[in-house]
Design a protein around this motif. Structure first.
Motif, short mmCIF file in Angstrom:
data_model
loop_
_atom_site.label_atom_id
_atom_site.label_comp_id
_atom_site.label_asym_id
_atom_site.label_seq_id
_atom_site.Cartn_x
_atom_site.Cartn_y
_atom_site.Cartn_z
N ALA A 190 0.76 -0.94 -0.17
CA ALA A 190 0.25 0.00 -0.01
C ALA A 190 0.76 0.99 0.09
CB ALA A 190 -0.79 -0.36 1.18
N LEU A 191 2.07 1.54 0.71
CA LEU A 191 3.46 2.34 0.86
C LEU A 191 3.50 2.51 -0.44
CD1 LEU A 191 4.26 4.31 2.43
CD2 LEU A 191 6.19 3.33 3.14
N GLY A 192 3.93 1.47 -0.97
CA GLY A 192 4.64 1.66 -2.26
C GLY A 192 3.58 2.03 -3.69
N LEU A 193 2.82 1.60 -3.03
CA LEU A 193 1.29 2.35 -4.05
C LEU A 193 1.65 3.74 -3.63
CD1 LEU A 193 -0.86 1.80 -5.99
CD2 LEU A 193 -2.85 1.50 -4.17
N LEU A 194 0.95 4.57 -2.70
CA LEU A 194 1.28 5.70 -3.02
C LEU A 194 2.51 6.81 -3.04
CD1 LEU A 194 0.29 5.89 1.38
CD2 LEU A 194 -1.02 6.94 -0.80
N ASN A 195 3.41 5.30 -2.63
CA ASN A 195 4.75 6.46 -3.56
C ASN A 195 4.54 6.52 -5.40
OD1 ASN A 195 5.62 6.71 -0.82
ND2 ASN A 195 6.81 5.06 -1.41
N ARG A 196 4.44 5.51 -5.49
CA ARG A 196 3.93 5.69 -7.20
C ARG A 196 3.09 6.03 -7.70
NH1 ARG A 196 4.45 -0.04 -6.35
NH2 ARG A 196 1.68 -0.56 -6.86
N LYS A 197 1.82 6.68 -6.82
CA LYS A 197 0.42 7.20 -7.27
C LYS A 197 0.89 8.88 -6.80
CE LYS A 197 -1.74 4.63 -10.21
NZ LYS A 197 -1.29 4.46 -11.34
N ARG A 198 2.04 9.36 -5.54
CA ARG A 198 2.58 10.66 -5.47
C ARG A 198 0.60 11.05 -5.30
NH1 ARG A 198 6.14 13.33 -10.34
NH2 ARG A 198 8.01 11.29 -10.91
#
Length: 362
Positions: free
Chosen positions: A327-335
């Motif tokens: 989930a954190l990776g998704l936040l980072n990728r989508k900014r």
């Protein structure tokens, strides 16, 4: 390898018999003098360090080549895994000196990956700690020479009570090698320090073999991230296997309907403290409104507009079972900084990037 249960107890006092030789006797001196003359050609500390790693790497290469289908070591490893899976009790790991330190690590790795294991010091075993070993257990004994004197009582105990014995040694003809039901024979490899023959390559190979056992066992058991999290609730490892349900905010969430005015939505965003509000229709999350959405629609009539006119449709969401790290990776990728957590389309929680930081998820 024939098991220790058929070895007469009187045959075992040979354990340790080869340890009385001085490393400086005539036979050994010739070898170490020769090795010293070779090593003396390298004097730079970095070159010596690099050479040490290269020698140990070569030992691991030899070990890996020995662990293939059809080899004695490969078959014994498979038999050992079956024996451990079949043992109703724990794996009891034992070893003396450097082998003991490696054994403690192997026991810890096994225990943390779904195979109950404990370390029993061989010297303490002779003074009462043999009582820690039950007939349902399996013993894994480590000795590079196979002649560690302190292991004698432990090996005798296994033979007396028909406790399966797995030996890790470099010498098949040693007392431990002959007594073991399953012999994990380390292939021949040079120690990194040829001058003293201090345990270096041999202990690296033992450690790697222990890791190989542990990983093969956990895969065989179907041991997964949730199981690993159970045994590692703290620290970075535990955080890495946390689920979104462990991190998300629950309770009162900033939610509005399609017909809610933007003025009311702004109040929800302010009260929620996450910079967003979810828009629902029939209990399903159909959109979100963020500070960015409000800025993009700024105008005289903004506050009177409906949520449906301003919201971002088909928002990015996660489920409670999603790994927190994913989930954190998704936040980072989508900014983005905030995600709604949904179950069957309905919002059940909220995630802000700061929530991950508080839980140590990185």
């Amino acid at each position: 390898m024939k098991g220790g249960h058929g070895v007469p107890v009187m045959a075992l006092p040979a354990l340790g018999g080869g340890l009385g030789r001085s490393p400086y006797d005539s036979k050994t001196r010739n070898m170490t003098d020769s090795s010293a003359s070779v090593n003396s050609a390298i004097s730079d500390p970095l070159q010596i360090a690099k050479r040490t790693i290269e020698v140990e790497r070569d030992g691991l290469d030899v070990l890996a080549k020995a662990l293939v289908e059809g080899t004695a070591l490969g078959q014994t490893l498979k038999d050992t895994i079956t024996a451990i899976r079949s043992a109703p009790g724990r794996v009891i790991v034992s070893g003396m000196g450097k082998s003991g330190h490696v054994g403690r690590k192997i026991a810890a790795t096994l225990a943390s990956t779904g195979t109950p294991a404990s370390f029993v010091h061989p010297a303490e075993a002779s003074h009462g700690d043999l009582g820690m070993i039950g007939t349902d257990d399996l013993v894994l004994a480590l000795s590079n020479s196979g002649e560690t004197r302190e292991l004698a009582d432990l090996v005798n105990y296994c033979a007396r009570f028909s406790i399966p014995l797995v030996g890790i040694t470099s010498v098949a003809e040693s007392s431990l090698g002959q007594a073991a039901d399953h012999l994990l024979l380390l292939p021949k490899a040079d120690e990194a320090c040829t001058v003293t023959r201090a345990p270096t390559t041999s202990t690296v190979m033992m450690m790697a073999l222990g890791d190989a056992l542990a990983v093969a066992l956990l895969r065989d058991r179907g041991f997964g991230p949730d199981d690993f999290k159970t045994y590692h609730p703290g620290g970075k490892l535990g955080a890495a296997f946390s689920r979104v349900s462990d991190v998300m905010r629950t309770g009162a969430m900033p939610l509005a309907t399609l017909d809610t005015t933007v003025a009311e939505v702004v109040a929800f965003i302010t009260q929620g403290g996450a910079g967003t509000a979810g828009i629902i229709n029939g209990g399903q999350l159909v959109g979100v409104i963020t500070d960015g959405d409000l800025r993009r629609h700024i105008g005289r009539d903004l506050l009177a507009m409906k949520a449906a006119d301003v919201m971002t449709r088909h928002p990015i969401t996660v489920t409670p079972d999603t790994l927190a790290s994913d989930a954190l990776g998704l936040l980072n990728r989508k900014r983005i900084q905030v995600l709604f957590v949904v179950k069957d389309g309905a919002p059940v929680g909220l995630l802000h990037v700061h929530d991950f930081l508080k839980e140590g998820v990185a």
